[in-house]
Scaffold this motif. Structure first.
Motif, PDB file in Angstrom:
ATOM      1  N   SER A 193       1.326 -13.153  -3.472  1.00 33.57           N
ATOM      2  CA  SER A 193       1.977 -12.106  -3.559  1.00 33.57           C
ATOM      3  C   SER A 193       3.332 -12.588  -4.199  1.00 33.57           C
ATOM      4  O   SER A 193       3.584 -13.753  -4.256  1.00 33.57           O
ATOM      5  CB  SER A 193       2.169 -11.216  -2.322  1.00 33.57           C
ATOM      6  N   ASP A 249       5.710  -9.239   4.938  1.00 33.89           N
ATOM      7  CA  ASP A 249       5.663  -7.762   4.458  1.00 33.89           C
ATOM      8  C   ASP A 249       6.854  -6.884   5.231  1.00 33.89           C
ATOM      9  O   ASP A 249       7.221  -5.921   4.796  1.00 33.89           O
ATOM     10  CB  ASP A 249       4.204  -6.853   5.000  1.00 33.89           C
ATOM     11  N   ILE A 261       2.501  -4.730  -0.126  1.00 36.10           N
ATOM     12  CA  ILE A 261       1.795  -5.043   0.900  1.00 36.10           C
ATOM     13  C   ILE A 261       2.780  -4.134   2.377  1.00 36.10           C
ATOM     14  O   ILE A 261       3.786  -4.339   2.256  1.00 36.10           O
ATOM     15  CB  ILE A 261       1.824  -6.612   1.364  1.00 36.10           C
ATOM     16  N   ASN A 291      -0.762  -2.824   8.113  1.00 36.10           N
ATOM     17  CA  ASN A 291      -0.063  -3.931   8.359  1.00 36.10           C
ATOM     18  C   ASN A 291       0.953  -3.406   9.823  1.00 36.10           C
ATOM     19  O   ASN A 291       1.450  -4.428  10.211  1.00 36.10           O
ATOM     20  CB  ASN A 291       0.675  -4.676   7.425  1.00 36.10           C
TER      21      ASN A 291
END
Ligand SMILES: Cc1ncc(COP(=O)(O)O)c(C=O)c1O
Length: 407
Positions: free
Chosen positions: A376, A172, A320, A142
């Motif tokens: 999440s 994130d 993440i 990411n």
């Protein structure tokens, strides 16, 4: 930074059993000075700013002008007239997207991990006006893929009109290199709009140093009042932007068949404003200005390190983004596999007073693309959180994961 002293400024943290509030990426708690400022408006000067010249009106006008100037200094904008009061970051980003003139085929680039507020307006424009919205794929972890971005810019060629990206992702906590991105985008003749919702509360953001053109941000994520956001834009660009809410305050004159637009920022602040919110924004910036934003950022990373180390080896879950918390600021967002994220979030609050967020955090597109429909569970820290709270999160979360895994 004296965390205990900071905590004493927040009514919800002074109580006998304060929560471990770790949902700061959604909205932050409010200190006394902000609450007092809201109350002062309603109890002392509940008038209309920018128009009425009686005592209430004058006091509100002065206070809202001061708040605008405080924001200007906080962001290092060139002029206070470049700062527009909005309802939230969503409103700000919509003002940019729907305020510009588009031609079919104009290319707008975003990342593949944007909040809906910096995705939906572009998709809407694609459907309604035929712009060409494209996403730049991030690296596997990411982080930003500069090579892919340069390639996307080159592929768009002279049709590239706008690069609109969040400086820090709420998914994130990953920060992207905005300064470098702005340089490349400008080399291609495009404008740069930054979604600063997750950066302005947590780090020093200098709009001139970043070399960007627009930035939307959320005052309510900066210890400020809810229902308040801000839009910063380069004055010449704001002066060419169409307002998405025309009416009172947005014109300097009108006849039955003509109007003279007011100059920015008034052109974008149609209708009676959220004056208590604007005044409390001044108090918000006074509050934040007492602290070194680099220190705030470092404190959040320290807390994230505790959270990350406490949970990273648990079975069936995955953080993440990059595993190093230094690259995720105060955000620890955890893929839950088959574990029930919402149930665990409720349990954390009920059993230990730990408040976190569960779900897709308005980044449905990323979760859909990766096939993580379960979303999440996200813990997000701020300046007033303590190391004990970070440990409490890690411990109670670990217990919950073990308990649900055994079922
Ligand atoms: C990255 C990002 N962009 C935009 C928004 C939308 O902010 P607002 O609620 O102020 O419109 C959020 C809110 O969580 C966010 O995290």
């Amino acid at each position: 930074m004296d965390i205990n002293k900071i905590r004493m400024e927040f009514p919800t943290l002074r109580s006998d059993s304060p929560p471990a509030y770790l949902d700061n990426a959604c909205v932050t708690l409010k200190p006394d000075c902000v609450i007092q400022s809201i109350t002062d408006y309603y109890t002392k000067t509940p008038g209309c700013g920018g128009r009425s010249v009686h005592r209430y009106g004058t006091k509100v006008s002065r206070a809202t002008n001061e708040a605008r100037m405080k924001l200007q200094r906080f962001l290092n904008a060139e002029s206070a007239n470049e700062v527009v009061f909005t309802r939230n970051a969503t409103h700000s980003l919509n003002q940019v997207a729907h305020g510009m003139k588009w031609a079919p085929g104009d290319v707008v680039l975003t990342t593949d991990r944007e909040h809906n507020s910096n995705l939906v307006p572009w998709i809407q424009l694609e459907k309604e006006q035929g712009i060409d919205h494209r996403t730049v794929a991030s690296n596997q972890d990411n982080t930003f893929n500069l090579e892919a971005f340069e390639k996307a810019c080159a592929e768009a060629g002279n049709r590239l009109k706008m690069v609109s990206m969040s400086q820090v992702g709420n998914l994130d906590g990953v920060q992207i290199p905005i300064k470098e991105i702005a340089r490349i985008a400008h080399d291609h003749g495009a404008l740069v709009c930054v979604d600063g919702a997750q950066s302005t509360p947590h780090m020093r953001v200098d709009v001139q140093d970043l070399g960007i053109d627009f930035m939307g941000f959320s005052i309510h994520k900066m210890c400020g009042p809810s229902g308040m956001g801000g839009l910063w834009g380069r004055y010449d660009l704001l002066d060419n932007l169409r307002t998405i809410q025309s009416g009172g305050q947005t014109v300097s004159n009108s006849t039955y068949d003509s109007i003279d637009w007011a100059k920015p920022p008034a052109r974008f602040e149609g209708g009676l404003g959220n004056f208590s919110g604007m005044m409390a924004t001044g108090a918000t910036i006074d509050f934040l200005s007492k602290y070194d934003m680099n220190e705030v950022h470092a404190h959040e990373i320290k807390l994230n390190r505790i959270m990350t180390n406490g949970i990273k080896d648990l079975p069936g879950i995955e953080i993440i983004g990059p595993q190093d918390p230094k690259l995720r600021g105060g955000i620890c967002s955890i893929l839950m596999g088959n574990l029930p994220a919402h149930d665990i979030a409720i349990l954390l609050d009920e059993a230990a007073g730990v408040m976190v967020r569960s779900g897709q955090h308005c980044v449905h597109s990323w979760f859909n693309a990766k096939g993580h429909s379960n979303g999440s569970l996200r813990a997000s820290a701020y300046m007033y959180n303590t190391e004990d709270e970070a440990r409490l999160f890690a411990e109670t979360f670990s217990e919950a994961v073990h308990a649900f895994s055994a079922q």
